[in-house]
Design an enzyme around this catalytic site. Structure first.
Site, short mmCIF file in Angstrom:
data_model
loop_
_atom_site.label_atom_id
_atom_site.label_comp_id
_atom_site.label_asym_id
_atom_site.label_seq_id
_atom_site.Cartn_x
_atom_site.Cartn_y
_atom_site.Cartn_z
N HIS A 1 -31.58 -52.06 -45.22
CA HIS A 1 -32.51 -52.32 -44.11
C HIS A 1 -31.87 -53.09 -42.94
CE1 HIS A 1 -37.17 -52.38 -43.67
NE2 HIS A 1 -36.62 -52.33 -42.48
N ASP B 1 -41.12 -42.03 -43.81
CA ASP B 1 -40.19 -43.14 -43.82
C ASP B 1 -40.92 -44.43 -44.19
OD1 ASP B 1 -37.33 -44.16 -42.45
OD2 ASP B 1 -38.98 -45.58 -42.20
N TYR C 1 -42.34 -52.80 -46.57
CA TYR C 1 -43.63 -52.42 -45.98
C TYR C 1 -44.79 -52.62 -46.95
CZ TYR C 1 -40.65 -49.86 -42.60
OH TYR C 1 -39.70 -49.50 -41.69
N LYS D 1 -36.03 -48.05 -48.18
CA LYS D 1 -34.98 -48.98 -47.77
C LYS D 1 -34.93 -50.19 -48.69
CE LYS D 1 -36.38 -47.67 -43.12
NZ LYS D 1 -37.83 -47.54 -43.26
#
Length: 280
Positions: A109, A46, A51, A76
């Site tokens: 998100h 994930d 990120y 996401k």
């Protein structure tokens, strides 16, 4: 097949019950983390555009000898890129970053409701789904009122709602609502980032009784509720420990006892208070 190791989404697509969250795992750490996880048995990973590690994840996965169809990759859409066209653009960017031809799951998100773009963003996800570029679609951090609004105005019931969920914040009403609509719940922060939860005497006593760790008890509790979990770790022993929970079941009385620990103790942001541009 072990107990509970696969969940079937509302479109029939299989998703591993246990995945590895890679939030805050750096490019330098990624190869070792992914190799350890694959060796432990993980096949679901994930990530998110936010990120900043989609590329290193994609490269690390390519270096394993696991076939693409045996992996389950989630990413996401970041808040700043909500909107129909922008969603398509940044989905394609995530796909390119990961070096993949399709994603297993793509999620919005945060709802960022006050910006009014999550409906059209989700319609873009529906387009990508119909084109076969993503096998399942869904949302993160949506409360019941967000889901109600979404489902009124779109065609595909989300396959997933990924929310903060742990024994001190068990979101039972939202879980029941999602269960009723056949939306699978994925728990992020399933161990509450260990802010005291794993020292709770109820959990530690149970761990002794089952000859498991406190973390394993909590993760097994999630699986007892048919949730998907994405514990994050970069420590090899913990990566193994978090996956090694498929060989036992909690008694129903123990599940209920952990349920009773709820204290509505949200650690992350309240989704009603997150707007585009707030989170950096």
């Amino acid at each position: 097949m072990n107990i509970n190791d696969t969940q079937y989404l509302n479109n029939g697509y299989p998703m591993p019950s246990i995945g590895l969250g890679v939030y805050k795992i750096t490019d330098d750490e990624m190869n070792e983390v992914i190799n350890t996880a694959i060796e432990a048995g993980y096949r679901a990973f994930d990530t998110a555009y936010f990120y900043g590690n989609e590329q290193s994840l994609g490269q690390a996965l390519k270096q394993t000898n696991v076939d693409r169809e045996d992996l389950f990759i989630t990413s996401k859409l970041w808040n700043d890129y909500q909107g129909y066209d922008s969603t398509i653009q940044y989905f394609n960017q995530s796909l390119e970053n990961l070096g993949l031809e399709y994603l297993d799951l793509f999620l919005i998100h945060w709802p960022c409701e006050e910006n009014g773009l999550f409906i059209e963003s989700y319609k873009a996800l529906e387009t990508l789904y119909h084109e076969g570029k993503v096998k399942a679609i869904g949302v993160c951090n949506f409360k019941q009122h967000h889901l109600e609004k979404l489902m009124q105005e779109t065609e595909i019931v989300p396959q997933i709602n990924q929310i903060e969920l742990h024994p001190y914040f068990n979101q039972q009403e939202l879980q029941d609502y999602c269960d009723h609509h056949d939306i699978k719940v994925t728990a992020w922060m399933p161990l509450m980032r260990n802010k005291g939860l794993l020292d709770d005497p109820v959990i530690t006593d149970m761990a002794k009784r089952y000859h498991k760790t406190a973390a394993q008890i909590v993760l097994r509790w999630h699986l007892a509720h048919n949730r998907i979990i994405i514990p994050k770790s970069k420590t090899p022993s913990r990566i193994h420990e978090n996956y090694n929970i498929l060989d036992f079941n909690l008694e129903l009385t123990d599940v209920a006892q952990i349920d009773s620990l709820n204290r509505n103790d949200r650690q992350g942001k309240d989704p009603d208070e997150v707007a585009i541009g707030d989170l950096k």
